[in-house]
Enzyme design. Structure first.
Site, PDB file in Angstrom:
ATOM      1  N   ASP A 157      42.895  14.486   2.449  1.00 39.81           N
ATOM      2  CA  ASP A 157      44.340  14.667   2.545  1.00 39.81           C
ATOM      3  C   ASP A 157      44.664  15.970   3.285  1.00 39.81           C
ATOM      4  O   ASP A 157      44.113  17.024   2.966  1.00 39.81           O
ATOM      5  CB  ASP A 157      44.885  14.714   1.113  1.00 39.81           C
ATOM      6  CG  ASP A 157      46.386  14.569   1.044  1.00 39.81           C
ATOM      7  OD1 ASP A 157      47.050  14.771   2.067  1.00 39.81           O
ATOM      8  OD2 ASP A 157      46.881  14.274  -0.054  1.00 39.81           O
ATOM      9  N   HIS A 167      47.949  17.156   3.823  1.00 41.13           N
ATOM     10  CA  HIS A 167      49.330  17.610   3.580  1.00 41.13           C
ATOM     11  C   HIS A 167      49.346  19.082   3.201  1.00 41.13           C
ATOM     12  O   HIS A 167      48.977  19.452   2.097  1.00 41.13           O
ATOM     13  CB  HIS A 167      49.966  16.771   2.476  1.00 41.13           C
ATOM     14  CG  HIS A 167      50.253  15.377   2.919  1.00 41.13           C
ATOM     15  ND1 HIS A 167      49.329  14.364   2.785  1.00 41.13           N
ATOM     16  CD2 HIS A 167      51.334  14.829   3.513  1.00 41.13           C
ATOM     17  CE1 HIS A 167      49.850  13.235   3.265  1.00 41.13           C
ATOM     18  NE2 HIS A 167      51.068  13.491   3.714  1.00 41.13           N
TER      19      HIS A 167
END
Lengths: 137, 440
Positions: free
Chosen positions: A14, A16
């Site tokens: 991930d 983000h």
């Protein structure tokens, strides 16, 4: 400073980056010593960082829907590494699809997390809970 | 200006005379560390004088790897973090890092350290304000050991004073400096490197019987690998990213002067940051004293090899003659040492599978764009085919070794001397290096 160290990061593949920056900033302002590992953090990195820094808790963020897959086994690995009983927190978009949060929470608590948070949780909520759990008055 | 450099090696004492222009002459004689180191130095100087005539030198600079070099052990907490940072610091100071330990030292580890009998131990563990328990435990265990090593404490600052107290109680010389990893994933090796250098000058030189020789020098004696390191450093100022490989009787050392940042797409750098100037020491990859370990690491096995090993063990100064099976074996093993040592030095890619497909983590330095590889040390420079040996530095598999480097060799064995010279005249050292290194 409240003398407590938190290791935090975004788990798995991930990327983000924004949410974790906000969290790191908010927890820092609240008096925690924050070790922000950033994005794409493996379980091993969480554990190694927690050992070297003598962390009081591990805070895991996951936004891309694969949190369940990425978080499985983290508790067992902590036990192996001698971080027995270290509080672990998780939050974000933990799963894909429309499962209700009670079910999702149950899954993560069974995995060994101390608490799990749904999307839209404010940093204040996490700060309040973790302060209480770590005995900060 | 005229300069004399001296390299007290484990076997030979090498002297080099340099004018303000060029190398005037070199000579060598056997190192006489068992009796009086001065005898070997005098013999080398006599031979040098007979070549170029006696002269006065404005600078006398020396490096030493005599008496086993600067033998060190590094101790940390997590293998990929403080233990690695401690090893990195010790290597960069020119030490022969025999072994690195992580977590609590066990009785078996202690026995091993006792047998290694290091000159110095670099003790780290924990970020500042982080884990104290392990470094304190390890300080106590080291304090209890009946060996004369000195200890440099470069770990969690909150535990440093207690560690120093434990060690001082049993009379160990201790020096405390800044943490090698003050914050998570932050590499801070300079303070430990300087502390190692200072202790080497103050204590180790004397203990190795170099005290008298040190007095006639115009600057403190430094470890030879540090001189080589500095030679490689100035050379990279002009040649750009480079790697140097030094194969010896006991170890194989690899140096890289390169940022090592990822050059490939779809790659994320992971792990502790790597220093631009990096040195690694492989204690199990040597051509004589650690030949058995080299054969194990290379995973080869044959009857001819076994009998060659016996001959080398009986006489570590054994040099096979040209065009014999032994010479062939010697060169093949040297190639293996170069292959494995550079493989360990360079970074590598780790393939990971994500919900979006395959991607890569880069661990360590990407040296694929390195333009020059310099071959140092007897087994390479006296080889019949140094190029064949150096070709083992080229990339294969997932390793990030150089792709298409040019090969240079230090034919006259002047690299350490130029590292020493660079301390008083960088430009001259660089000029001489450029003239002396030969492409193969």
């Amino acid at each position: 400073m409240n003398g407590k160290t938190l290791v935090m990061g975004v788990i798995g593949a991930d990327v983000h980056a924004v949410g974790i920056k906000i969290l790191s900033h908010a927890f820092g302002l609240a008096g925690f010593n924050v070790i922000n590992l950033g994005v794409m953090v493996s379980q091993e990195e969480f554990i190694e960082a927690a050992i070297e820094t003598a962390a009081d808790a591990i805070v895991v963020s996951s936004l891309y829907g694969h949190g369940e897959m990425d978080c499985r086994g983290l508790r067992e690995k902590c036990d192996e590494a001698g971080l027995t009983g270290i509080p672990m927190y998780v939050g974000g978009n933990l799963v894909v699809g429309k499962r209700n949060f009670e079910e999702v929470e149950k899954t993560f608590l069974e995995m060994g997390f101390t608490r799990a948070y749904p999307p839209g949780t404010t940093p204040e909520k996490g700060i309040e809970d973790i302060s209480k759990d770590l005995g900060i008055t | 200006m005229s300069i004399l450099t001296v390299d007290f090696g484990s076997t030979f004492t090498k002297v080099t005379a340099i004018s303000s222009e060029k190398i005037l002459g070199t000579a060598k004689a056997f190192t006489t560390i068992e009796t009086d180191i001065q005898e070997g130095l005098d013999a080398a100087l006599t031979s040098l004088n007979s070549e170029i005539g006696p002269r006065e030198y404005t600078h006398k600079l020396a490096a030493s790897s005599a008496g086993g070099g600067l033998k060190m052990v590094a101790v940390g907490l997590v293998p990929a973090l403080t233990a690695k940072a401690a090893r990195e610091a010790a290597c960069s100071a020119g030490a022969k890092v025999v072994k690195t330990y992580a977590y609590e030292l066990t009785p078996a580890d202690e026995q091993e350290i006792y047998d290694i009998n290091p000159d110095l131990i670099l003790l780290s563990g924990g970020t500042d304000g982080g884990n104290k328990e392990i470094i304190l435990h390890n300080a106590k265990r080291l304090a209890a050991m009946d060996r004369g090593f000195a200890v440099i404490i470069a770990g969690n600052k909150s535990a440093a004073t207690d560690c120093a107290d434990f060690l001082a109680k049993t009379g160990k010389v201790t020096v405390t400096c800044e943490n090698v990893m003050p914050a998570f994933n932050q590499l801070n090796i300079m303070p430990a490197k300087n502390a190692i250098r200072a202790l080497f000058m103050e204590k180790i030189i004397e203990a190795k019987g170099l005290g008298e020789a040190a007095k006639i020098m115009s600057a403190p004696i430094i470890p030879t690998p540090l001189a080589v390191f500095e030679g490689a450093h100035i050379l990279s100022d002009s040649l750009g990213a480079l790697m140097a490989v030094d194969v010896g009787g006991a170890t194989t050392d690899v140096y890289s002067m390169a940022s090592g940042y990822p050059t490939l797409a779809n790659v994320t750098q992971k792990g502790l940051p790597e220093p631009f100037a990096k040195r690694s020491v492989e204690g199990d990859l040597g051509m004589r004293y650690s030949l058995d370990a080299l054969v194990d690491a290379a995973n080869i096995d044959s009857e001819e090899l076994a009998s060659f090993q016996v001959r080398c063990a009986a006489d570590p100064s054994y040099i096979p003659i040209k065009n014999t099976p032994d010479k062939y074996l010697d060169e093949m093993l040297c190639g293996k040492a170069v292959d494995i040592a550079t493989q360990r030095h360079a970074g590598y890619l780790e393939r990971i599978f994500t919900p979006f497909g395959e991607t890569y983590y880069q661990l360590g330095k990407d040296l694929s764009q390195v333009k020059y590889v310099v071959g140092l040390g007897g087994p390479i420079i006296y080889s019949d085919n140094p190029k064949a040996i150096l070709q083992n530095t080229i990339q294969s598999g997932e390793s990030l070794k150089p792709k298409t480097p040019k090969f240079l060799i230090d034919k006259r064995y002047i690299f350490a001397a130029m590292g020493l010279l660079s301390r008083v005249n960088k430009e001259l050292a660089l000029k001489i290096l450029q003239n002396e290194l030969t492409e193969v």
